[in-house]
Design an enzyme around this catalytic site. Structure first.
Site: not given
Ligand code: HH2
Length: 273
Positions: A218, A253
């Site tokens: 992040k 995650r």
């Molecule tokens: N972070 C992201 C997406 N979903 N869900 C939970 N429960 N907790 C988190 O910290 C979280 C989440 C963001 O990360 P990522 O899926 O890698 O990126 P993007 O939102 O750009 O798809």
């Protein structure tokens, strides 16, 4: 090929699989169902106890995706992932209609970054289907959240929010052992807010629900490392994952499952000593 309920006798590695063109670190990599299934198999072989599949990026500035587009991206990938692995699969969505379709395709739980606030039907759906739900804290929406996030006491406010959303889930009929809470690292938070939440994660854990933490690659890690790109935040992620486990995270995650398995194993051994 369904799996059983969430078993959290160890810290669970949750592998991230984004069926999106624009996610901040794996955008475009898992849009193709066959590639997503191969990635899912690899993550499970590397130690993932669960996978989280999403069709809408929630990175800072991301615009909401219409339900039809989210469905079109998500369902073929979810179907392929479901056929490829036996571990529980969560669907990362804020929309009850998408969650319902995903559960019909074999998803086992719902990961809602709005904690049931964006779609009032979502918690009732989880109750009706008897599936767990991840309730995450976010200040604002992905479009606005990083504009100027402010708190009095970020840790106390996030914990109070999660306690309130857990009460809402219980009121909707979700079972107490089907609730997972998440401080929402990076969702309407400065670097200092994210660090405070990790440092005092035990307050969130004291709510009595399993805590999921998403620090993987992040932005705050990039900022702490002088502007490091998303693909170069592995060691920073390792530090944040280890500290989250030390402060009570039960699910982490992550994108880099194999590397974080070693981190979690060592952190968990120290915590248990
Ligand atoms: N972070 C992201 C997406 N979903 N869900 C939970 N429960 N907790 C988190 O910290 C979280 C989440 C963001 O990360 P990522 O899926 O890698 O990126 P993007 O939102 O750009 O798809």
């Amino acid at each position: 090929m369904r799996s059983g309920p969430l078993v959290l006798d160890h810290v669970a590695l949750v592998g991230v699989l984004n069926a999106t063109p624009d996610s901040f670190s794996d955008g475009g990599q898992h849009l193709d169902p066959a590639r997503a299934a191969a990635a899912a198999e690899r993550m499970v072989a590397e130690g993932a106890a669960m996978l989280d599949v999403g069709g809408e990026s929630t990175r800072p500035g991301a615009r909401p995706v219409p339900a039809e587009e989210e469905r079109r991206r998500l369902l073929p990938v979810l179907r392929a992932v479901r056929a490829a692995v036996r571990v529980p699969v969560s669907v990362d969505t804020t929309k009850a209609a998408i969650a319902r379709l995903a559960l019909d395709e074999g998803a086992d739980l719902v990961n809602d970054v709005s904690a049931g606030r964006f779609d009032p039907a979502l918690l009732a759906l989880c109750a009706e289907r008897g599936v767990p739900v991840v309730l995450m804290h976010m200040q604002g929406t992905p479009v606005t959240m990083q504009a100027d996030p402010r708190y009095g006491d970020v840790v106390a406010e996030v914990a109070a929010f999660l306690a309130e959303r857990a009460r809402a889930a219980l009121a909707a009929g979700v079972a107490a052992d089907g609730i997972v809470v998440d401080p929402g690292i990076g969702f309407g938070k400065t670097v200092a807010h994210n660090c405070a939440l990790l440092a005092r994660l035990d307050l969130v854990a004291s709510l009595g629900y399993p805590v999921l933490v998403g620090v993987s690659r992040k932005g705050f890690i990039g900022e702490l490392l002088g502007g490091r790109a998303a693909g170069e935040r592995l060691h920073g992620t390792a530090a944040a994952v280890a500290l989250a486990v030390a402060k009570g995270a039960r699910l982490v995650r992550v994108h880099d499952v194999g590397a974080m398995r070693d981190v979690v194993r060592v952190a968990e051994a120290v915590v248990g000593a």
